[in-house]
Design an enzyme around this catalytic site. Structure first.
Site, PDB file in Angstrom:
ATOM      1  CG  HIS A 137       1.219 -10.416  -6.959  1.00 32.18           C
ATOM      2  ND1 HIS A 137       2.545 -10.440  -6.632  1.00 32.18           N
ATOM      3  CD2 HIS A 137       0.805  -9.130  -6.773  1.00 32.18           C
ATOM      4  CE1 HIS A 137       2.941  -9.217  -6.263  1.00 32.18           C
ATOM      5  NE2 HIS A 137       1.891  -8.414  -6.341  1.00 32.18           N
ATOM      6  CD  GLU A 138      -2.498  -7.932  -8.504  1.00 33.57           C
ATOM      7  OE1 GLU A 138      -1.487  -7.836  -9.204  1.00 33.57           O
ATOM      8  OE2 GLU A 138      -2.677  -7.231  -7.483  1.00 33.57           O
ATOM      9  CG  HIS A 141      -1.470  -7.244  -3.038  1.00 35.23           C
ATOM     10  ND1 HIS A 141      -0.414  -6.886  -2.230  1.00 35.23           N
ATOM     11  CD2 HIS A 141      -1.009  -7.188  -4.310  1.00 35.23           C
ATOM     12  CE1 HIS A 141       0.647  -6.618  -2.978  1.00 35.23           C
ATOM     13  NE2 HIS A 141       0.309  -6.808  -4.254  1.00 35.23           N
ATOM     14  CE1 TYR A 152       2.166  -0.942  -3.083  1.00 34.19           C
ATOM     15  CE2 TYR A 152       2.187  -3.085  -2.013  1.00 34.19           C
ATOM     16  CZ  TYR A 152       2.304  -2.304  -3.151  1.00 34.19           C
ATOM     17  OH  TYR A 152       2.545  -2.913  -4.377  1.00 34.19           O
ATOM     18  CG  ASP A 221       8.295   0.049  -6.256  1.00 34.32           C
ATOM     19  OD1 ASP A 221       7.057  -0.004  -6.343  1.00 34.32           O
ATOM     20  OD2 ASP A 221       9.023  -0.959  -6.080  1.00 34.32           O
ATOM     21  CG  HIS A 226       6.568  -3.664  -7.011  1.00 34.58           C
ATOM     22  ND1 HIS A 226       5.970  -2.445  -6.754  1.00 34.58           N
ATOM     23  CD2 HIS A 226       5.566  -4.543  -7.175  1.00 34.58           C
ATOM     24  CE1 HIS A 226       4.668  -2.605  -6.770  1.00 34.58           C
ATOM     25  NE2 HIS A 226       4.389  -3.855  -7.027  1.00 34.58           N
TER      26      HIS A 226
HETATM   27  C1  LIG Z   1       2.626 -10.142 -10.517  1.00 32.52           C
HETATM   28  C2  LIG Z   1       1.575  -9.122 -10.345  1.00 32.52           C
HETATM   29  C3  LIG Z   1       2.132  -7.736 -10.209  1.00 32.52           C
HETATM   30  O1  LIG Z   1       3.248  -7.481  -9.863  1.00 32.52           O
HETATM   31  O2  LIG Z   1       1.198  -6.773 -10.528  1.00 32.52           O
HETATM   32  C4  LIG Z   1       1.619  -5.464 -10.573  1.00 32.52           C
HETATM   33  C5  LIG Z   1       2.029  -4.905 -11.808  1.00 32.52           C
HETATM   34  C6  LIG Z   1       2.091  -5.742 -13.045  1.00 32.52           C
HETATM   35  C7  LIG Z   1       2.392  -3.554 -11.845  1.00 32.52           C
HETATM   36  C8  LIG Z   1       2.341  -2.784 -10.675  1.00 32.52           C
HETATM   37  C9  LIG Z   1       1.941  -3.343  -9.448  1.00 32.52           C
HETATM   38  C10 LIG Z   1       1.594  -4.697  -9.378  1.00 32.52           C
HETATM   39  C11 LIG Z   1       1.210  -5.315  -8.058  1.00 32.52           C
HETATM   40  O3  LIG Z   1       0.180  -6.030  -7.974  1.00 32.52           O
HETATM   41  O4  LIG Z   1       1.958  -5.085  -7.084  1.00 32.52           O
HETATM   42 ZN   LIG Z   2       1.725  -6.540  -5.709  1.00 26.94          ZN
END
Ligand SMILES: CCC(=O)Oc1c(C)cccc1C(=O)O
Ligand SMILES: [Zn+2]
Length: 311
Positions: A137-138, A141, A152, A221, A226
Site C-alpha cells: 500500500h505504501e 502511494h 489526496y 479524512d 480512506h
Molecule cells: C494499509 C496501510 C494504511 O492504510 O496505512 C495507513 C494507516 C494505517 C493509517 C493512516 C493512513 C494510512 C495510509 O497509508 O493511507
Molecule cells: Zn494510504
C-alpha cells in the site's frame, strides 16, 4: 572491507522466517539491498535519525526491520515482474523504509521518499511493518505519485487510496482484505475490497460505502479518502472475481487481467484531479486497449461500475 552482497535472513514480527538480500559493509551486515534498482534500504528510525539496522551475523534480529525489508523487496519485484516498472519512479528510485517510527504509532505512511511504519499500540495495531499489504500500500502511494499523482482529497484522493489498496491486495494475493495480519484486539482487518460494508473495525465505525450513493461527503479524512476508496475497491474486486451487487451481475476476469487494467488506467489515463466517473472511463479504455472493445474485460468493467453506481 569492501561492501559485498549477501543473502541474509531473520524472523518477522509474527515469527515468520524471511530471506532477503543484504550487504556486508564496514565489518557488519546491514539491510542494504544493492540488487534492486538503485537499492532497497531499511533503517531503524530513532530520535529522528536513520540508523542502519546491523547484525554481526547473517541473521537479523529486529522483526519489524526484517519484515519491512523483505516486504519492500517483494513489492519491488511485483511491480517489476508484473508491469516492468523499476521502482516507484520507473527509474530505480531507492526504496527507503523506516521502522519503529514514533511511539506506539498506529500508522504507516509514504512521504515521497520514505515508507514509515509505527510499532502500533498493541490495542489497535501490531507493528505495521508486519503486513505485506501495508508495505505494498505504501509503495503504491509512491507509484501513484509518479503516475496520475491523484490529489489526496475528495474523489481523486479516494482513488489514490483505492489504488494503494488494490495493489496491496494484489501483492498480498491470498485474500481481498487489507491489514488482516496487523490488527490487534480481534478485528478481521482494516478494509475489505470484497465486502467493504461488512468489515468494520469496531462498533463505533460507520460501514464503508460499497455504492456511490453511500459516499461520504463530509470533510473528515481529507474528504473521506480512506472511506470512499471502498467504492472503487469494490468495483475492482468485482472486475476480478465477479458477483452480484445491488442486483447487478458481474462476470469477473481474474486478478491477472484486473491488475493490468488498473495499472494501465493509472499510468496512461488518470490525472491528478480525476474523479470516479473518469475512473470508469479510464478503466474501460485500458481494458479496450489490452483486450479489445468487445472483450469480457470491457464488459466486466462496465458492469462493475454499474454495480457501484458510477457512470
Ligand atoms: C494499509 C496501510 C494504511 O492504510 O496505512 C495507513 C494507516 C494505517 C493509517 C493512516 C493512513 C494510512 C495510509 O497509508 O493511507
Ligand atoms: Zn494510504
Amino acid at each position: 572491507n569492501a561492501a559485498h552482497e549477501v543473502t541474509a535472513f531473520g524472523y518477522g514480527v509474527f515469527g515468520g522466517k524471511q530471506m532477503f538480500e543484504a550487504s556486508y559493509i564496514d565489518g557488519l551486515f546491514r539491510l542494504h539491498d544493492q540488487t534492486r534498482g538503485q537499492g532497497v534500504i531499511t533503517y531503524d528510525y530513532d530520535n529522528n535519525v536513520n540508523e542502519d539496522v546491523t547484525s554481526v551475523s547473517k541473521m537479523f534480529r529486529d522483526g519489524a526491520a526484517v519484515d519491512a525489508h523483505a516486504n519492500s523487496q517483494k513489492t519491488y519485484d511485483y511491480f517489476k515482474n508484473t508491469f516492468n516498472r523499476n521502482s516507484v519512479d520507473d527509474n530505480g528510485q531507492r526504496l527507503l523504509s523506516r521502522v519503529h517510527v514514533g511511539d506506539n504509532w498506529n500508522n504507516a505512511s509514504w512521504n515521497g521518499v520514505y515508507m514509515s511504519y509505527g510499532d502500533g499500540d498493541g490495542i489497535r495495531f501490531h507493528p505495521l511493518a508486519g503486513g505485506l499489504d501495508v508495505a505494498a500500500h505504501e509503495m503504491s502511494h509512491g507509484v501513484i505519485q509518479h503516475t496520475a499523482s491523484l490529489i489526496y482529497r475528495n474523489e481523486s484522493g479516494a482513488l489514490n487510496e483505492s489504488f494503494a489498496d488494490i495493489f496491496g491486495a494484489m501483492v498480498d494475493r491470498d485474500d481481498w482484505i487489507i491489514g488482516e495480519d496487523i490488527m490487534a484486539n480481534g478485528a478481521i482487518g482494516l478494509r475489505s475490497l470484497e465486502d467493504p460494508a461488512a468489515l468494520i473495525e469496531n462498533r463505533t465505525q460507520e460501514p464503508y460505502p460499497d455504492h456511490w450513493s453511500k459516499r461520504y461527503t463530509g470533510t473528515l479524512d481529507n474528504g473521506g479518502v480512506h472511506i470512499n476508496s471502498s467504492i472503487n475497491n469494490k468495483a475492482a474486486y468485482l472486475v476480478s472475481e465477479g458477483g452480484e451487487h445491488y442486483g447487478v451481475q458481474v462476470t469477473g476476469v481474474g486478478r491477472e487481467a484486473t491488475e493490468q487494467i488498473y495499472y494501465r488506467a493509472l499510468s496512461h489515463y488518470l490525472t491528478a484531479s480525476s474523479n470516479f466517473a473518469m475512473m470508469r472511463q479510464a478503466a474501460i479504455q485500458a481494458a479496450t486497449d489490452l483486450y479489445g472493445s468487445n472483450s469480457d474485460a470491457v464488459k466486466a468493467v462496465q458492469q462493475a461500475y454499474n454495480a457501484v453506481g458510477v457512470y
